[in-house]
Write a protein that holds these residues in place. Structure first.
Motif, PDB file in Angstrom:
ATOM      1  N   PRO A  63      13.108  73.683 124.374  1.00 38.49           N
ATOM      2  CA  PRO A  63      11.955  72.987 124.952  1.00 38.49           C
ATOM      3  C   PRO A  63      10.627  73.380 124.304  1.00 38.49           C
ATOM      4  O   PRO A  63       9.764  72.523 124.078  1.00 38.49           O
ATOM      5  N   ILE A  64      10.480  74.665 123.974  1.00 37.13           N
ATOM      6  CA  ILE A  64       9.238  75.099 123.334  1.00 37.13           C
ATOM      7  C   ILE A  64       9.142  74.544 121.920  1.00 37.13           C
ATOM      8  O   ILE A  64       8.078  74.066 121.488  1.00 37.13           O
ATOM      9  N   ILE A  65      10.253  74.581 121.187  1.00 34.20           N
ATOM     10  CA  ILE A  65      10.256  74.021 119.828  1.00 34.20           C
ATOM     11  C   ILE A  65       9.937  72.535 119.873  1.00 34.20           C
ATOM     12  O   ILE A  65       9.201  72.014 119.027  1.00 34.20           O
ATOM     13  N   ARG A  66      10.470  71.819 120.875  1.00 34.33           N
ATOM     14  CA  ARG A  66      10.184  70.388 121.015  1.00 34.33           C
ATOM     15  C   ARG A  66       8.687  70.158 121.249  1.00 34.33           C
ATOM     16  O   ARG A  66       8.087  69.249 120.654  1.00 34.33           O
ATOM     17  N   LYS A  67       8.081  70.980 122.091  1.00 36.51           N
ATOM     18  CA  LYS A  67       6.643  70.837 122.350  1.00 36.51           C
ATOM     19  C   LYS A  67       5.821  71.136 121.101  1.00 36.51           C
ATOM     20  O   LYS A  67       4.830  70.454 120.811  1.00 36.51           O
ATOM     21  N   ILE A  68       6.236  72.162 120.353  1.00 36.31           N
ATOM     22  CA  ILE A  68       5.533  72.490 119.113  1.00 36.31           C
ATOM     23  C   ILE A  68       5.669  71.359 118.108  1.00 36.31           C
ATOM     24  O   ILE A  68       4.712  70.988 117.426  1.00 36.31           O
ATOM     25  N   ALA A  69       6.876  70.776 118.025  1.00 41.96           N
ATOM     26  CA  ALA A  69       7.110  69.667 117.095  1.00 41.96           C
ATOM     27  C   ALA A  69       6.250  68.462 117.449  1.00 41.96           C
ATOM     28  O   ALA A  69       5.656  67.825 116.554  1.00 41.96           O
ATOM     29  N   LEU A  70       6.159  68.135 118.732  1.00 46.58           N
ATOM     30  CA  LEU A  70       5.312  67.016 119.153  1.00 46.58           C
ATOM     31  C   LEU A  70       3.844  67.307 118.858  1.00 46.58           C
ATOM     32  O   LEU A  70       3.101  66.419 118.419  1.00 46.58           O
ATOM     33  N   GLY A  71       3.432  68.556 119.096  1.00 47.23           N
ATOM     34  CA  GLY A  71       2.055  68.937 118.761  1.00 47.23           C
ATOM     35  C   GLY A  71       1.792  68.839 117.275  1.00 47.23           C
ATOM     36  O   GLY A  71       0.722  68.396 116.842  1.00 47.23           O
ATOM     37  N   ALA A  78      -2.019  55.574 103.310  1.00 41.60           N
ATOM     38  CA  ALA A  78      -1.842  55.813 104.745  1.00 41.60           C
ATOM     39  C   ALA A  78      -0.363  55.755 105.131  1.00 41.60           C
ATOM     40  O   ALA A  78       0.135  56.632 105.850  1.00 41.60           O
ATOM     41  N   VAL A  79       0.355  54.734 104.645  1.00 36.67           N
ATOM     42  CA  VAL A  79       1.775  54.592 104.982  1.00 36.67           C
ATOM     43  C   VAL A  79       2.590  55.739 104.385  1.00 36.67           C
ATOM     44  O   VAL A  79       3.448  56.327 105.053  1.00 36.67           O
ATOM     45  N   ILE A  80       2.317  56.074 103.118  1.00 41.59           N
ATOM     46  CA  ILE A  80       3.063  57.144 102.455  1.00 41.59           C
ATOM     47  C   ILE A  80       2.866  58.470 103.182  1.00 41.59           C
ATOM     48  O   ILE A  80       3.829  59.202 103.455  1.00 41.59           O
ATOM     49  N   LEU A  81       1.627  58.787 103.533  1.00 43.23           N
ATOM     50  CA  LEU A  81       1.354  60.054 104.212  1.00 43.23           C
ATOM     51  C   LEU A  81       1.950  60.065 105.616  1.00 43.23           C
ATOM     52  O   LEU A  81       2.379  61.120 106.099  1.00 43.23           O
ATOM     53  N   ALA A  82       1.990  58.913 106.287  1.00 41.04           N
ATOM     54  CA  ALA A  82       2.632  58.847 107.603  1.00 41.04           C
ATOM     55  C   ALA A  82       4.131  59.111 107.482  1.00 41.04           C
ATOM     56  O   ALA A  82       4.722  59.822 108.307  1.00 41.04           O
ATOM     57  N   VAL A  83       4.761  58.557 106.440  1.00 39.50           N
ATOM     58  CA  VAL A  83       6.187  58.804 106.193  1.00 39.50           C
ATOM     59  C   VAL A  83       6.420  60.284 105.906  1.00 39.50           C
ATOM     60  O   VAL A  83       7.370  60.897 106.425  1.00 39.50           O
ATOM     61  N   VAL A  84       5.558  60.872 105.085  1.00 39.77           N
ATOM     62  CA  VAL A  84       5.669  62.303 104.776  1.00 39.77           C
ATOM     63  C   VAL A  84       5.523  63.140 106.049  1.00 39.77           C
ATOM     64  O   VAL A  84       6.305  64.069 106.297  1.00 39.77           O
ATOM     65  N   ALA A  85       4.518  62.803 106.873  1.00 40.94           N
ATOM     66  CA  ALA A  85       4.277  63.559 108.109  1.00 40.94           C
ATOM     67  C   ALA A  85       5.490  63.518 109.025  1.00 40.94           C
ATOM     68  O   ALA A  85       5.935  64.552 109.547  1.00 40.94           O
ATOM     69  N   LEU A  86       6.057  62.328 109.223  1.00 42.84           N
ATOM     70  CA  LEU A  86       7.209  62.185 110.109  1.00 42.84           C
ATOM     71  C   LEU A  86       8.435  62.896 109.533  1.00 42.84           C
ATOM     72  O   LEU A  86       9.118  63.657 110.236  1.00 42.84           O
ATOM     73  N   GLY A  87       8.700  62.669 108.245  1.00 50.18           N
ATOM     74  CA  GLY A  87       9.885  63.261 107.623  1.00 50.18           C
ATOM     75  C   GLY A  87       9.849  64.774 107.608  1.00 50.18           C
ATOM     76  O   GLY A  87      10.838  65.435 107.940  1.00 50.18           O
ATOM     77  N   ILE A  88       8.703  65.338 107.250  1.00 48.89           N
ATOM     78  CA  ILE A  88       8.594  66.800 107.170  1.00 48.89           C
ATOM     79  C   ILE A  88       8.667  67.432 108.555  1.00 48.89           C
ATOM     80  O   ILE A  88       9.278  68.496 108.735  1.00 48.89           O
ATOM     81  N   THR A  89       8.063  66.797 109.547  1.00 44.01           N
ATOM     82  CA  THR A  89       8.121  67.344 110.906  1.00 44.01           C
ATOM     83  C   THR A  89       9.552  67.379 111.419  1.00 44.01           C
ATOM     84  O   THR A  89       9.999  68.384 111.984  1.00 44.01           O
ATOM     85  N   VAL A  90      10.300  66.282 111.217  1.00 51.27           N
ATOM     86  CA  VAL A  90      11.700  66.243 111.642  1.00 51.27           C
ATOM     87  C   VAL A  90      12.510  67.299 110.902  1.00 51.27           C
ATOM     88  O   VAL A  90      13.323  68.024 111.502  1.00 51.27           O
ATOM     89  N   LEU A  91      12.275  67.428 109.593  1.00 50.28           N
ATOM     90  CA  LEU A  91      13.014  68.403 108.793  1.00 50.28           C
ATOM     91  C   LEU A  91      12.731  69.832 109.251  1.00 50.28           C
ATOM     92  O   LEU A  91      13.656  70.612 109.527  1.00 50.28           O
ATOM     93  N   VAL A  92      11.445  70.182 109.344  1.00 50.57           N
ATOM     94  CA  VAL A  92      11.067  71.558 109.681  1.00 50.57           C
ATOM     95  C   VAL A  92      11.598  71.950 111.046  1.00 50.57           C
ATOM     96  O   VAL A  92      12.271  72.983 111.208  1.00 50.57           O
TER      97      VAL A  92
END
Length: 318
Positions: free
Chosen positions: A62-70, A169-183
């Motif tokens: 639950p804490i990791i999920r909150k950190i990921a959303l943040g 904007a689209v490329i950086l949004a894809v990077v942001a989403l992909g890296i967050t899910v990966l990390v």
């Protein structure tokens, strides 16, 4: 009529191919940008598990999920619009802002070392004080993640700076989403591997059970090691941000010294030159990060922390 329909279908096919090519281009650009930021991604992955180290097992995910959303909010709602607007209108501000974040990372890393070297300051803490507060853990992790995320996004931006505004904007949004899910996917796996090991240890197969017991015994050591790696990563990344930033601002002395040492080490070690050169650069960045972080810790100790202590003692006296 039929000829017009065929022409319309041809136009639709052309638009579909153009859209597919555009998606492919965006995917390729996002991949290149993510690869350039890979070093910071590793640091982010190493830093995060320390925030749930020692917590009850049911609180970890639950804490990791909150950190990921943040982290995702940081990237998409704050950092992405900021870096796009700054790159469009005030590109010269990106480096100083990034350096402020780098100094904060250095401070975080140095402060952790300082507390590790002075454990007696925490000897009077009660059991209640020792229990980590979830809100504090999440806010601290998201705050540190903000700096690492900003570094990831700026590095990624530099790789797609030749693209149009909306493509960026689209490329950086894809990077942001992909890296967050990966990390945070990897972090979740790391912190739950002991539960996986416990499950495997109860299987009838002796080999599987032995492997499971090994995971259970090894994960606390791995998490402790990741805490050390995370602290070192803060100093390394923070110092590297400062090193590159001072060079871009025209203060080239520190960068030149580290760069010359890196080249000399690479030339002296033959086939291992690239690896040794990278290690020298990393060590130089970490030393700079530790020096800057220690200076900030000293200033904070002599000013804000001392005032807080005096205020606390004064209120206690009354």
């Amino acid at each position: 009529m039929a000829g017009g329909l065929v022409a319309l279908l041809d136009d639709v096919a052309v638009l579909a191919r153009a859209a597919a090519a555009s998606i492919d281009d965006i995917g390729a650009a996002a991949g290149r940008a993510s690869m350039k930021a890979a070093g910071v991604v590793v640091d982010d992955t190493a830093v995060t598990p320390q925030y749930v180290h020692g917590l009850n097992a049911e609180r970890e995910l639950p804490i990791i999920r909150k950190i990921a959303l943040g982290s995702l909010r940081n990237k998409l709602l704050i950092i992405l619009p900021a870096v796009l607007l700054l790159s469009e209108f005030l590109p010269f501000l990106l480096t100083p802002i990034l350096m402020i974040g780098g100094a904060y990372l250095c401070y975080e890393g140095a402060e952790k070392i300082w507390h590790r070297l002075r454990p007696h300051e925490e000897s009077h803490a009660t059991v209640e004080d020792a229990l980590p507060d979830e809100k504090t853990i999440v806010s601290g992790a998201v705050r540190t993640d903000f700096i690492l995320s900003a570094e990831i996004m700026v590095i990624s931006l530099n790789e797609v700076v030749d693209q149009g505004f909306w493509s960026r904007a689209v490329i950086l949004a894809v990077v942001a989403l992909g890296i967050t899910v990966l990390v945070y996917g990897v972090v979740g796996l790391i912190v739950k591997m002991d539960d996986v090991g416990l499950h495997l240890s109860q299987r009838p197969s002796k080999g599987v059970a032995r492997f499971g017991r090994g995971l259970v015994k090894g994960m606390p050591k791995l998490l402790s090691a990741l805490t050390v790696v995370g602290t070192a990563a803060m100093l390394w990344v923070g110092g590297h941000i400062l090193l590159i930033g001072t060079d871009e601002l025209g203060l080239t002395f520190l960068y030149d010294v580290v760069h010359h040492l890196e080249e000399a080490a690479a030339e002296a070690t033959g086939a291992l030159g690239s690896v040794v050169g990278w290690l020298v650069n990393t060590l130089g960045s970490a030393i700079l990060g530790l020096a800057v972080g220690a200076l900030v810790v000293l200033v904070m100790t002599l000013t804000l922390h001392r005032r807080s202590a005096e205020s606390a003692s004064g209120s206690g006296a009354h």
